[in-house]
Design an enzyme around this catalytic site. Structure first.
Site, PDB file in Angstrom:
ATOM      1  N   ASN A 177       0.953  -1.126   0.017  1.00 26.76           N
ATOM      2  CA  ASN A 177       0.014  -0.039   0.145  1.00 26.76           C
ATOM      3  C   ASN A 177       0.673   1.321   0.064  1.00 26.76           C
ATOM      4  O   ASN A 177       1.455   1.406   0.972  1.00 26.76           O
ATOM      5  CB  ASN A 177      -0.830   0.076   1.199  1.00 26.76           C
ATOM      6  CG  ASN A 177      -1.611   1.247   1.293  1.00 26.76           C
ATOM      7  OD1 ASN A 177      -1.803   2.023   0.669  1.00 26.76           O
ATOM      8  ND2 ASN A 177      -2.882   1.066   2.377  1.00 26.76           N
ATOM      9  N   LYS A 194       3.402   0.626   3.090  1.00 23.85           N
ATOM     10  CA  LYS A 194       2.935  -0.354   3.838  1.00 23.85           C
ATOM     11  C   LYS A 194       3.231  -1.790   3.428  1.00 23.85           C
ATOM     12  O   LYS A 194       2.855  -1.971   2.121  1.00 23.85           O
ATOM     13  CB  LYS A 194       1.679  -0.267   4.374  1.00 23.85           C
ATOM     14  CG  LYS A 194       1.445   0.780   5.520  1.00 23.85           C
ATOM     15  CD  LYS A 194       0.019   0.731   6.123  1.00 23.85           C
ATOM     16  CE  LYS A 194      -0.608   2.016   6.542  1.00 23.85           C
ATOM     17  NZ  LYS A 194      -1.867   2.220   6.508  1.00 23.85           N
ATOM     18  N   ARG A 253      -2.674  -2.125  -3.286  1.00 24.60           N
ATOM     19  CA  ARG A 253      -3.746  -1.645  -2.901  1.00 24.60           C
ATOM     20  C   ARG A 253      -3.811  -0.198  -3.798  1.00 24.60           C
ATOM     21  O   ARG A 253      -2.795   0.757  -3.781  1.00 24.60           O
ATOM     22  CB  ARG A 253      -3.955  -1.132  -1.823  1.00 24.60           C
ATOM     23  CG  ARG A 253      -5.162  -0.197  -1.267  1.00 24.60           C
ATOM     24  CD  ARG A 253      -5.168   0.321   0.094  1.00 24.60           C
ATOM     25  NE  ARG A 253      -6.345   1.163   0.310  1.00 24.60           N
ATOM     26  CZ  ARG A 253      -6.752   1.701   1.080  1.00 24.60           C
ATOM     27  NH1 ARG A 253      -5.883   2.159   2.125  1.00 24.60           N
ATOM     28  NH2 ARG A 253      -7.702   2.345   1.267  1.00 24.60           N
ATOM     29  N   HIS A 289     -12.894   3.446  -0.298  1.00 24.46           N
ATOM     30  CA  HIS A 289     -12.676   2.277   0.705  1.00 24.46           C
ATOM     31  C   HIS A 289     -13.609   0.869   0.461  1.00 24.46           C
ATOM     32  O   HIS A 289     -13.978   0.383   1.381  1.00 24.46           O
ATOM     33  CB  HIS A 289     -13.609   2.770   2.111  1.00 24.46           C
ATOM     34  CG  HIS A 289     -12.875   3.756   2.750  1.00 24.46           C
ATOM     35  ND1 HIS A 289     -13.546   4.722   3.485  1.00 24.46           N
ATOM     36  CD2 HIS A 289     -11.473   3.993   3.042  1.00 24.46           C
ATOM     37  CE1 HIS A 289     -12.730   5.591   4.213  1.00 24.46           C
ATOM     38  NE2 HIS A 289     -11.585   5.211   4.045  1.00 24.46           N
ATOM     39  N   LEU A 309     -15.727   3.503   9.628  1.00 27.21           N
ATOM     40  CA  LEU A 309     -15.582   4.869  10.455  1.00 27.21           C
ATOM     41  C   LEU A 309     -14.247   4.989  11.019  1.00 27.21           C
ATOM     42  O   LEU A 309     -13.945   4.359  12.087  1.00 27.21           O
ATOM     43  CB  LEU A 309     -16.835   5.323  11.686  1.00 27.21           C
ATOM     44  CG  LEU A 309     -18.026   4.796  11.390  1.00 27.21           C
ATOM     45  CD1 LEU A 309     -18.955   4.901  12.425  1.00 27.21           C
ATOM     46  CD2 LEU A 309     -18.448   6.013  10.111  1.00 27.21           C
ATOM     47  N   ASN A 357     -10.224   7.720  10.537  1.00 24.44           N
ATOM     48  CA  ASN A 357      -9.655   9.000  10.201  1.00 24.44           C
ATOM     49  C   ASN A 357     -10.487   9.472   8.946  1.00 24.44           C
ATOM     50  O   ASN A 357     -11.011  10.610   8.815  1.00 24.44           O
ATOM     51  CB  ASN A 357      -8.277   8.970  10.338  1.00 24.44           C
ATOM     52  CG  ASN A 357      -7.872  10.370  10.648  1.00 24.44           C
ATOM     53  OD1 ASN A 357      -8.443  11.041  11.497  1.00 24.44           O
ATOM     54  ND2 ASN A 357      -6.655  10.695  10.294  1.00 24.44           N
ATOM     55  N   GLY A 358     -10.555   8.701   7.789  1.00 22.33           N
ATOM     56  CA  GLY A 358     -11.542   8.918   6.812  1.00 22.33           C
ATOM     57  C   GLY A 358     -12.606   7.894   7.038  1.00 22.33           C
ATOM     58  O   GLY A 358     -12.494   6.807   7.567  1.00 22.33           O
ATOM     59  N   ARG A 396     -11.469  15.963   7.541  1.00 24.84           N
ATOM     60  CA  ARG A 396     -12.127  16.642   6.205  1.00 24.84           C
ATOM     61  C   ARG A 396     -13.560  16.860   6.905  1.00 24.84           C
ATOM     62  O   ARG A 396     -14.324  16.464   7.452  1.00 24.84           O
ATOM     63  CB  ARG A 396     -12.149  15.332   5.521  1.00 24.84           C
ATOM     64  CG  ARG A 396     -11.000  15.113   4.601  1.00 24.84           C
ATOM     65  CD  ARG A 396     -11.211  13.924   3.567  1.00 24.84           C
ATOM     66  NE  ARG A 396      -9.919  12.935   3.609  1.00 24.84           N
ATOM     67  CZ  ARG A 396      -9.846  11.634   3.544  1.00 24.84           C
ATOM     68  NH1 ARG A 396     -11.102  10.933   3.493  1.00 24.84           N
ATOM     69  NH2 ARG A 396      -8.653  11.198   3.434  1.00 24.84           N
ATOM     70  N   ASP A 413      -8.466  13.172  16.560  1.00 23.65           N
ATOM     71  CA  ASP A 413      -8.695  11.772  17.058  1.00 23.65           C
ATOM     72  C   ASP A 413      -9.841  11.651  17.819  1.00 23.65           C
ATOM     73  O   ASP A 413     -10.208  12.283  18.839  1.00 23.65           O
ATOM     74  CB  ASP A 413      -7.256  11.542  17.839  1.00 23.65           C
ATOM     75  CG  ASP A 413      -7.431  10.244  18.249  1.00 23.65           C
ATOM     76  OD1 ASP A 413      -8.411   9.475  18.746  1.00 23.65           O
ATOM     77  OD2 ASP A 413      -6.196   9.424  18.117  1.00 23.65           O
ATOM     78  N   GLY A 469     -15.475   2.742  14.498  1.00 22.75           N
ATOM     79  CA  GLY A 469     -16.531   1.877  14.425  1.00 22.75           C
ATOM     80  C   GLY A 469     -16.179   0.567  15.094  1.00 22.75           C
ATOM     81  O   GLY A 469     -17.081   0.067  15.790  1.00 22.75           O
ATOM     82  N   GLU A 513      -8.525  -4.987   5.066  1.00 25.72           N
ATOM     83  CA  GLU A 513      -8.354  -4.770   3.532  1.00 25.72           C
ATOM     84  C   GLU A 513      -7.251  -5.442   3.076  1.00 25.72           C
ATOM     85  O   GLU A 513      -7.252  -5.915   1.684  1.00 25.72           O
ATOM     86  CB  GLU A 513      -8.236  -3.331   3.554  1.00 25.72           C
ATOM     87  CG  GLU A 513      -9.303  -2.463   3.616  1.00 25.72           C
ATOM     88  CD  GLU A 513      -9.100  -0.866   3.924  1.00 25.72           C
ATOM     89  OE1 GLU A 513      -9.262  -0.195   3.177  1.00 25.72           O
ATOM     90  OE2 GLU A 513      -8.755  -0.483   5.149  1.00 25.72           O
TER      91      GLU A 513
HETATM   92  P1  AMP Z   1      -8.461   4.339  11.337  1.00 20.97           P
HETATM   93  O1  AMP Z   1      -8.464   5.536  10.547  1.00 20.97           O
HETATM   94  O2  AMP Z   1      -9.372   3.490  10.946  1.00 20.97           O
HETATM   95  O3  AMP Z   1      -7.084   3.845  11.699  1.00 20.97           O
HETATM   96  O4  AMP Z   1      -9.270   5.150  12.671  1.00 20.97           O
HETATM   97  C1  AMP Z   1      -8.622   6.105  13.540  1.00 20.97           C
HETATM   98  C2  AMP Z   1      -9.668   6.521  14.375  1.00 20.97           C
HETATM   99  O5  AMP Z   1     -10.322   5.376  15.345  1.00 20.97           O
HETATM  100  C3  AMP Z   1      -9.415   7.770  15.232  1.00 20.97           C
HETATM  101  O6  AMP Z   1     -10.314   8.714  15.332  1.00 20.97           O
HETATM  102  C4  AMP Z   1      -9.133   7.134  16.507  1.00 20.97           C
HETATM  103  O7  AMP Z   1      -9.407   8.071  17.717  1.00 20.97           O
HETATM  104  C5  AMP Z   1     -10.078   6.118  16.671  1.00 20.97           C
HETATM  105  N1  AMP Z   1      -9.911   5.143  17.442  1.00 20.97           N
HETATM  106  C6  AMP Z   1     -10.463   4.875  18.722  1.00 20.97           C
HETATM  107  N2  AMP Z   1     -10.302   3.848  19.222  1.00 20.97           N
HETATM  108  C7  AMP Z   1      -9.192   3.497  18.639  1.00 20.97           C
HETATM  109  C8  AMP Z   1      -8.221   2.063  18.874  1.00 20.97           C
HETATM  110  N3  AMP Z   1      -8.222   1.426  20.021  1.00 20.97           N
HETATM  111  N4  AMP Z   1      -7.408   2.013  17.943  1.00 20.97           N
HETATM  112  C9  AMP Z   1      -7.333   2.838  16.917  1.00 20.97           C
HETATM  113  N5  AMP Z   1      -8.198   3.710  16.540  1.00 20.97           N
HETATM  114  C10 AMP Z   1      -9.084   4.099  17.452  1.00 20.97           C
END
Ligand code: AMP
Length: 399
Positions: free
Chosen positions: A7, A14, A90, A179, A208, A210-211, A240, A282, A332, A385
């Site tokens: 990726n 990655k 990816r 996604h 759900l 960061n994106g 965003r 975050d 999520g 993914e």
């Molecule tokens: P992602 O982009 O899928 O890595 O998700 C990042 C988002 O998930 C951020 O807003 C984090 O605050 C939230 N999040 C909540 N709990 C966790 C966790 N245990 N590990 C990773 N992300 C988390």
């Protein structure tokens, strides 16, 4: 069969090496600051991570270092690079051409080069990763797995924007959706855990992180999705804005003298949870601040969860029903408070979750949240993914 999944980001690469016999990750890692220094974090499963600072002028050098590490006596998991049977890439954008994953050839790369104007951030590094592989591993099958291809069967009235049609015809401006690999994986995984054919299910998948994006999956096919021409459309995200009145863009340019790039940066990097709260992108920090009485963090959570709710309502209407709701990705999978707010007051649709299960959920496995007697099955399904890319790569490389 051993499959390397790559990726490539603008300054990162990655990777994960899968053993497909038992679906296990043998090693994974991340090269960062490519083109501006360079670091590698490499982890062989079950061992301590290895970290190094090393000059990585481009993706080709980074890939070379990854192959070295994977086959090194000390940190490696294979005796030689020849053990890698195929590489899966990816690729965020497949334009209108790629309706499914594809073996990579010179003509595939040539097409991807033509769509760089509509994919300026992710296109060039993905192409660089493919070219690096073709030159370092010329005899190993390469497969591209596109984030957009899950949306290839969306109907025109859902992907054409209500602007002059020539912008679609001449400039390829339309909803593409992103996604897709995650939504495809979790919808199939849900059907598997429910023990039902996906063809019989109406599912809404909420990725759900960061994106963030939400997709309606009817009978295994994505029929609508919240992201559009770019990953900017849809619900509020970490940084965003998601969808806003487009006139805000021109108003900001006219009244504040911002350039197009400046407005794009504001909407991409300074908006969403970060922009509303002024604190953080975050969701964990936002939740903590909201719990401590911070009004703007609370507002950010309300805007986020209300946006999700609106999409669920809209997609249930588009599908004329709903059998299952899935939460996935960082927020999520981990943030019970977000799931609780989204599902609150949705019993008219059949969505009701068990508060106890939602609070005491198990991480890292498919986990059911459905309240007893509720019509809609609600689940947390951890996304994967990379594994989905490995499965497609195995299938196409074996052909
Ligand atoms: P992602 O982009 O899928 O890595 O998700 C990042 C988002 O998930 C951020 O807003 C984090 O605050 C939230 N999040 C909540 N709990 C966790 C966790 N245990 N590990 C990773 N992300 C988390």
């Amino acid at each position: 069969m051993k499959i390397l999944v790559l990726n490539a980001g603008s300054s990162s690469l990655k990777y994960q090496l899968f053993n497909m016999e038992d679906a296990k990750v043998l090693a994974k890692g991340l090269c960062e600051r490519i083109g501006a220094g360079g670091t590698v974090t490499h982890k062989k499963t079950g061992a301590e991570p290895f970290f190094e600072e090393i000059d990585l002028p481009d993706h080709g050098v980074a890939l070379g270092r990854v192959l070295n590490l994977l086959s090194s006596p000390e940190y490696g998991v294979i005796a030689s690079v020849d053990e890698i049977d195929a590489v899966g890439h990816r690729v965020a954008h497949g334009g209108e051409k790629f309706k499914e994953s594809s073996r990579i050839t010179e003509s595939v790369i040539a097409y991807l080069e033509t769509i760089v104007p509509i994919n300026p951030l992710h296109g060039p590094p993905a192409i660089a990763g493919m070219k690096a592989c073709l030159s370092l591993m010329p005899n190993v099958p390469q497969v591209a797995v596109f984030d957009t291809s899950f949306y290839s069967e969306i109907e025109d009235f859902r992907y054409v924007y209500p602007i002059p049609y020539e912008f679609y015809e001449n400039d390829q401006i339309r909803r593409y959706g992103f996604h897709g690999t995650s939504h495809r994986y979790v919808s199939h995984e849900l059907a598997r855990v429910l023990g039902k054919p996906i063809e019989e299910l109406k599912i809404i998948t909420c990725h759900l992180g960061n994106g963030s994006s939400i997709t309606a999956v009817d009978g295994g096919k994505a029929i609508d999705t919240s992201m559009g021409f770019t990953p900017q459309e849809g619900i509020a995200m970490g940084t965003r804005s998601g969808s806003i009145d487009p006139t805000v863009v021109t108003y900001l340019m006219k009244t504040k003298g911002y350039t197009a790039q400046e407005v794009e940066d504001i909407l991409n990097k300074k908006s969403g949870l970060l922009g509303i709260s002024g604190l953080s992108n975050d969701c964990r920090n936002i939740t903590e601040a909201a719990n401590n009485g911070n009004a703007r963090a609370e507002l950010a959570l309300k805007i986020l969860t209300n946006g999700i709710k609106k999409h669920i309502g809209a997609y249930a209407a588009e599908m004329n029903g709903l059998d299952a709701l899935v939460f996935t990705a960082g927020i999520g999978e981990n943030q019970w408070n977000v799931r609780a707010r989204v599902c609150e007051g949705m019993s008219f649709l059949g969505i009701e979750i068990d508060e106890e299960k939602n609070l005491n959920f198990e991480r890292g496995v498919p986990f059911e949240l459905t309240k007893e007697g509720a019509k809609v099955a609600t689940w947390i399904i951890p996304t994967d993914e990379e594994y989905m890319i490995a499965i497609d790569t195995q299938r196409l490389a074996s052909k």
